[in-house]
Enzyme design. Sequence first.
Site, PDB file in Angstrom:
ATOM      1  CG  ASP A 131      -3.824  -0.964  -1.970  1.00 40.65           C
ATOM      2  OD1 ASP A 131      -4.455  -1.895  -2.847  1.00 40.65           O
ATOM      3  OD2 ASP A 131      -3.629  -0.877  -0.902  1.00 40.65           O
ATOM      4  CG  HIS A 132      -1.393  -4.232  -2.629  1.00 38.09           C
ATOM      5  ND1 HIS A 132      -2.196  -5.285  -2.043  1.00 38.09           N
ATOM      6  CD2 HIS A 132      -1.458  -3.307  -1.631  1.00 38.09           C
ATOM      7  CE1 HIS A 132      -2.379  -5.086  -0.870  1.00 38.09           C
ATOM      8  NE2 HIS A 132      -2.033  -3.731  -0.535  1.00 38.09           N
ATOM      9  CB  THR A 152      -0.975   0.008   1.302  1.00 34.68           C
ATOM     10  OG1 THR A 152      -1.984  -1.157   1.071  1.00 34.68           O
ATOM     11  CG2 THR A 152      -1.779   1.200   1.431  1.00 34.68           C
ATOM     12  CG  HIS A 154      -5.361  -5.893   4.735  1.00 32.57           C
ATOM     13  ND1 HIS A 154      -4.702  -7.076   5.100  1.00 32.57           N
ATOM     14  CD2 HIS A 154      -4.509  -4.730   4.443  1.00 32.57           C
ATOM     15  CE1 HIS A 154      -3.466  -6.591   4.919  1.00 32.57           C
ATOM     16  NE2 HIS A 154      -3.090  -5.636   4.706  1.00 32.57           N
TER      17      HIS A 154
END
Length: 652
Positions: A476-477, A302, A417
């Site tokens: 973000d990823h 992140t 997450h």
Amino acid sequence: MNKIRLSKKFNNSHITFFAIAVVLFWIKTYVAYQIEFKLGIDNNLQKFLLLINPLSSALFFFGIALLFKKHTKRVMIIINFLLSFLLYANIAYYRFFNDFITVPVIMQTKTNAGQLGNSALSLMSPLDLFYFSDMIILIVLALTVFKKVTVTNRKSFKIVLLFAITTFLFNLGLAEKDRPQLLTRSFDRNYLVKYLGAYNFTIYDVIQNIKSSSQRALADSSDITDVENYRKANYTAPNPEYFGKAKGMNVIYVSMESFQSFMIDYKMPDGKEVTPFLNSLAHDGNTFYFENFYHQTGQGKTSDAEFLMENSLYPMAQGAVFVNKAQNTFQAAPAILKGYGYNSAVFHGNYKTFWNRNVMYKALGYDQFFDAEYYSMTDENTKNYGMKDKPFFKESMPLLEGLKQPFYSKFISLSNHFPFEMDPQDTDFPAGDYGDTVVNQYFQSANYMDQAFEQFFNDLKADGLYDNTVIVMYGDHYGISENHNEAMAKVLGVDQITPASNAKLQRVPLFIHVPGVKGGIQKEIGGEVDVRPTLLHLLGIDTKDYMEFGSDLLSKDHRNWTLFRNGDFVASDVIQIKDKCYSSETGELMENAEACKDTSEKVNTELQMSDEIVYKDLLRFYKPEGYKSINPNDYDYLGPKGSKATKSSTNK
């Protein structure tokens, strides 16, 4: 005579204990390679190298114990524990990140300690005790069979050391034959572990970090010249159709935690859309949706995405810029926009020290940082990594409304997450049914995040901010690593995830909504490094004098490729993964690897140029025309009980 025989007996017994320690450790490490790591073994030579590469490390490190005359066994067991712990740490880390631990990552762990517990525990298994089983055997042998063994001759250490060095040089020679310039041109840690082993990689990593620390000290102003020339030669001019269309507008960035593009328009078996709100943005014609946009993060995840988006520079190959290079000079978007009257702020439902943000945000030029201290961090409102998205966005609205306009702001979501487990009261959306708990939970977590974004947009509209604000939303990823590819094949309805299709799974969404500007689905290939020039050009700020590596996504001259931090890339016609060239259209391995050569050279040059800036801190020697430098020491994020504003002289 009896004394000599007894001495020889003891020495022979000692060598036997040493040999047992080496062999057990060697076998254990090789088993770990085969079970835990996906290293891409392609030929018999690589198979042989994988077999022998733990040997030189085992000989060298266990050989050190031979120097301790009275405590050899004890030292050998301690060394075994330390090496076993390093191996297991790599195993646990690899299970989620598909990567190996580096020295900077260890520093990050210290920074983020206490907030990674649930994710780490979810990756462990009782069977992992195997990775310490050889140490247990050695302890038992030391207390029984070899209880009375002592050492009277240290010459054995020299012999073992010579054998260890010879083995390593033999290993390196074969590795260089299969992968020339292994230690000088590889951006991928997988290569180093595959060819040299996990322990030798750690030694290499320590050396590289010492080298990195010295690079800054030895750099001077002349080092920026080559980078400046490269930048000017590769500058992408803005598209006149869009340049300045958002001039003077507010900016809101929203980081979409772990969100991958395959979720857009995805429907569950019962026909339910997972992300109906984001789907509507992609198709409403009033928002730019880039469907071929890729994350480019490294080990900083992140924080790397934040660094890419705001600096248009690539992250570090090892560790995170936020942790390891926070004292560098940067010319980030918040600092640039100060010269145009912008106030800047970050909103994040975690504490300010996570990822060293309280230090790094000052270097980036953020005026304000609203962290967990500004929010109601109750058990109901929080998950392991901080505040849940819905209460986070709801409680952020009064803080956002209080910002002086025009503002540049960033919101970092947290709920979606790993391992994506939801509290039952937060969702009634069905989990997936793909035989993988992490993948199954991802659908629920993504749906919750989608609802939170819709709530946020509605609040922006109700408060009158929506019509004068550029909104940039970006994944973000990745969220689902390739360790879950078996389940992902079921999700996507394919037989298997190939290297080429796995590369395309690294696509993350990018939405850019500009009030009054028509958007639509964009086909251009791009990455996170491209967002800053795209945004600044929309705001009417030409980036030609800034040291950046992004290419304006809306430019008519936008390049047709994007790279990953390890040197792989995706282009319009080819995809390169681990030095192999695939067709972008079919995903098939191409017989002519030369098709990737030109782009591969561009990618390597680009990464090297960016690394020059980051590792040597070259921006301290360069100032773009019209840019007002900032002083990070002018910022002080005091929290809600102190002064929320900064004392930056640039705002006076």
